[in-house]
Design a protein around this motif. Sequence first.
Motif, short mmCIF file in Angstrom:
data_model
loop_
_atom_site.label_atom_id
_atom_site.label_comp_id
_atom_site.label_asym_id
_atom_site.label_seq_id
_atom_site.Cartn_x
_atom_site.Cartn_y
_atom_site.Cartn_z
N GLN A 170 0.82 -1.21 0.00
CA GLN A 170 0.00 0.00 0.00
C GLN A 170 0.85 1.26 0.00
O GLN A 170 0.48 2.27 -0.59
N ALA A 171 2.02 1.22 0.63
CA ALA A 171 2.88 2.40 0.69
C ALA A 171 3.29 2.88 -0.70
O ALA A 171 3.54 4.07 -0.91
N LEU A 172 3.36 1.96 -1.66
CA LEU A 172 3.73 2.34 -3.02
C LEU A 172 2.66 3.18 -3.70
O LEU A 172 2.96 3.94 -4.62
N VAL A 173 1.43 3.04 -3.26
CA VAL A 173 0.32 3.72 -3.93
C VAL A 173 0.42 5.24 -3.79
O VAL A 173 0.40 5.95 -4.79
N PRO A 174 0.50 5.79 -2.58
CA PRO A 174 0.64 7.24 -2.49
C PRO A 174 1.93 7.76 -3.11
O PRO A 174 1.99 8.88 -3.60
N MET A 175 2.96 6.92 -3.12
CA MET A 175 4.23 7.36 -3.67
C MET A 175 4.18 7.49 -5.19
O MET A 175 4.59 8.50 -5.76
N PHE A 176 3.64 6.47 -5.86
CA PHE A 176 3.75 6.42 -7.31
C PHE A 176 2.41 6.49 -8.06
O PHE A 176 2.39 6.53 -9.29
N GLY A 177 1.30 6.50 -7.33
CA GLY A 177 0.00 6.56 -7.99
C GLY A 177 -0.21 7.85 -8.75
O GLY A 177 0.30 8.91 -8.38
N GLU A 178 -1.00 7.78 -9.82
CA GLU A 178 -1.23 8.94 -10.68
C GLU A 178 -2.70 9.36 -10.76
O GLU A 178 -3.01 10.39 -11.34
N ASP A 179 -3.59 8.57 -10.18
CA ASP A 179 -5.02 8.88 -10.28
C ASP A 179 -5.70 8.59 -8.95
O ASP A 179 -6.25 7.50 -8.75
N PRO A 180 -5.69 9.56 -8.04
CA PRO A 180 -5.10 10.89 -8.18
C PRO A 180 -3.63 10.90 -7.76
O PRO A 180 -3.12 9.93 -7.20
N VAL A 181 -2.98 12.03 -7.98
CA VAL A 181 -1.59 12.20 -7.56
C VAL A 181 -1.56 12.53 -6.08
O VAL A 181 -2.29 13.41 -5.61
N GLU A 182 -0.72 11.83 -5.34
CA GLU A 182 -0.51 12.15 -3.92
C GLU A 182 0.90 12.66 -3.73
O GLU A 182 1.15 13.86 -3.78
N LEU A 183 1.86 11.76 -3.53
CA LEU A 183 3.24 12.22 -3.37
C LEU A 183 3.92 12.51 -4.70
O LEU A 183 4.94 13.19 -4.74
N GLY A 184 3.36 12.02 -5.79
CA GLY A 184 3.81 12.44 -7.12
C GLY A 184 5.19 11.96 -7.51
O GLY A 184 5.96 12.70 -8.14
N LEU A 185 5.52 10.71 -7.21
CA LEU A 185 6.84 10.16 -7.52
C LEU A 185 6.85 9.29 -8.77
O LEU A 185 7.86 8.64 -9.05
N SER A 186 5.77 9.25 -9.50
CA SER A 186 5.71 8.40 -10.68
C SER A 186 6.86 8.73 -11.64
O SER A 186 7.07 9.89 -12.01
N GLY A 187 7.63 7.70 -12.01
CA GLY A 187 8.75 7.88 -12.91
C GLY A 187 9.99 8.44 -12.26
O GLY A 187 10.98 8.73 -12.94
N GLN A 188 9.98 8.61 -10.93
CA GLN A 188 11.11 9.25 -10.24
C GLN A 188 11.76 8.32 -9.19
O GLN A 188 12.35 8.80 -8.23
N GLU A 189 11.68 7.03 -9.38
CA GLU A 189 12.22 6.12 -8.38
C GLU A 189 13.72 6.35 -8.16
O GLU A 189 14.18 6.44 -7.02
N GLN A 190 14.48 6.48 -9.25
CA GLN A 190 15.92 6.66 -9.10
C GLN A 190 16.26 8.01 -8.48
O GLN A 190 17.20 8.11 -7.67
N GLN A 191 15.50 9.03 -8.84
CA GLN A 191 15.72 10.35 -8.23
C GLN A 191 15.45 10.30 -6.73
O GLN A 191 16.16 10.92 -5.93
N LEU A 192 14.40 9.56 -6.34
CA LEU A 192 14.08 9.41 -4.92
C LEU A 192 15.24 8.77 -4.18
O LEU A 192 15.68 9.26 -3.13
#
Length: 422
Positions: A170-192
Motif C-alpha cells: 500500500q505504501a507504493l500507492v501514495p508514492m507512485f499513484g497517478e489517479d489521483p496524484v498524492e506524493l507524485g513520484l511516478s517515474g522518479q524512483e531513481q531520483q528518490l
Amino acid sequence: MMRSPRSGVIGLTACAALAIAGSAVFPPDGAGLSAQPPAGGARAASATKPAAKPAATPAAKPTVKPAGAVAYRWELPAGFPEPVVPADNPMTHEKVALGRHLFYDTRLSGNGTFSCASCHLQSRAFADALPRAVGSTGEVHPRGSMGLANIAYSPALTWANPLMRSLEQQALVPMFGEDPVELGLSGQEQQLLARVREVPQYKALFAAAYPGSGDPVSLDHIVKAIASFQRTMISGRSPYDAFKQGRSAAISASARRGEELFFSEKTECFHCHGGFNFTGTVNYVGKGFVEIEFHNTALYNIDGQGKYPAPNTGVESVTHEEEDMGKFKAPSLRNIAVTAPYMHDGSIATLEEVIEHYNAGGRTVKSGPNAGVGAESPLKSEFIKPMDLTPQEKRDLVAFLRSLTDSTFLRDPRFTNPWRTR
C-alpha cells in the motif's frame, strides 16, 4: 469471496493479487484491479446467519531479525493482542526509527513539499481535517485520509478495496499513484533513491536497519521501514479503557449511559464497531480467521435503488457487482472525536450529525445531484434502521464516543516528527 447483499461481511481467506499503479492512498477502488473476485477466495458470509467457519489462518512462520538489529518489543495496552507481522519484514527498533524519519520526510514527494505525515497528522490520530485529501500537486482526492491509529490490526487498508491487504504494498500507492496524484513520484524512483542517499542521517539509519546489505537504500527497504513504523501506531489508553480497567470515575455518567446504548440492540452500533478496536475488520496473532467487513450505511440513494455517486461507489468499483454498491469499511472508532469530518467523503461534519444520520436509518439529501432518501435504499445494511433516540440518548452516545480519545497517543513523542529536533 463471501458476501451477503445486506450484511456487508466479506470473508477473505487468501490474499489476492494486488495492483499498485493508478491508485491513491485510499485509491479509487478497483483502479488497476481485476473486476473479478480473487481466485481461491471464500464466498458468502452473513452477519446474521453465519456460514461455515473459514479455514484458520496458517500460523506465521518464525521470522529472523537482521544480524545486528534489535528485535522490536511491543508495548501493548491492556487487552490488546500482538499484531501480525509479515515474515519478510520482521520488526526491529532500527527499522522503526528509519520508518519514522521517512514518514515525515518531504523528500518522498516529487516536488519536495509533501510527506506521508502531510495527510496523516498525529494530533488527529494520523488522519487530517479535510473532507477529502489533497495531494502534493493540489489535486483533490475522491475520499478523505483514513486514520492510521491501530492500522497494524487492519487486514484491509482502504475505504473500499478488499484486495489492498499489505502495508508494504500500500505504501507504493501514495508514492507512485497517478489517479489521483498524492506524493507524485511516478517515474522518479531513481531520483528518490538519489535524494535519500545524499542525506547524512540516512546513511547511518539505513545501515542500522538493514545491516549486511551492500546498498541498503532501496525502494523495498523504504516501504518496509515505513510499514514497520506504522505498525507501532497503537492507541488504547483512552478514558474508556481506564474505565474498563476499573477506574469508574474515568468517564462521565453520560458516557456510561452511552456505552450501554452503543452495545444495545436498540442502536446495534457494536455489530459494525465491536471488539477491542471498535471495528469489524480485524486480524492479530492467534486469531482463527481474518475478518473483513464493508457496509452500506444508507448515506446516499440517488436513484431510489441505492446508487452512490461516482467515483465513490464503494466495493462495487472493484467487483462491479450491484450488491456491493455503497459498501465501505467501518473504521475504528478509537479517537473518532479528533478525526472529523466523517464518512468516506467527509460529507458529515460532526459526531452529532453522524448520530442523526443513523438515528434516521439513513441520510436524506434534499437537493442537488445527490438528492435521495438513504433510509429507503434497498441496499443498506440490515443494521441501519430508525432508532428513535431521545435528545439525551443522542448526547450520551456522543459522550461515549468522545471517551475513546487517547490523548497520550496524540502527543506521544515516539510518533512525532524527528526532523524537528535536528
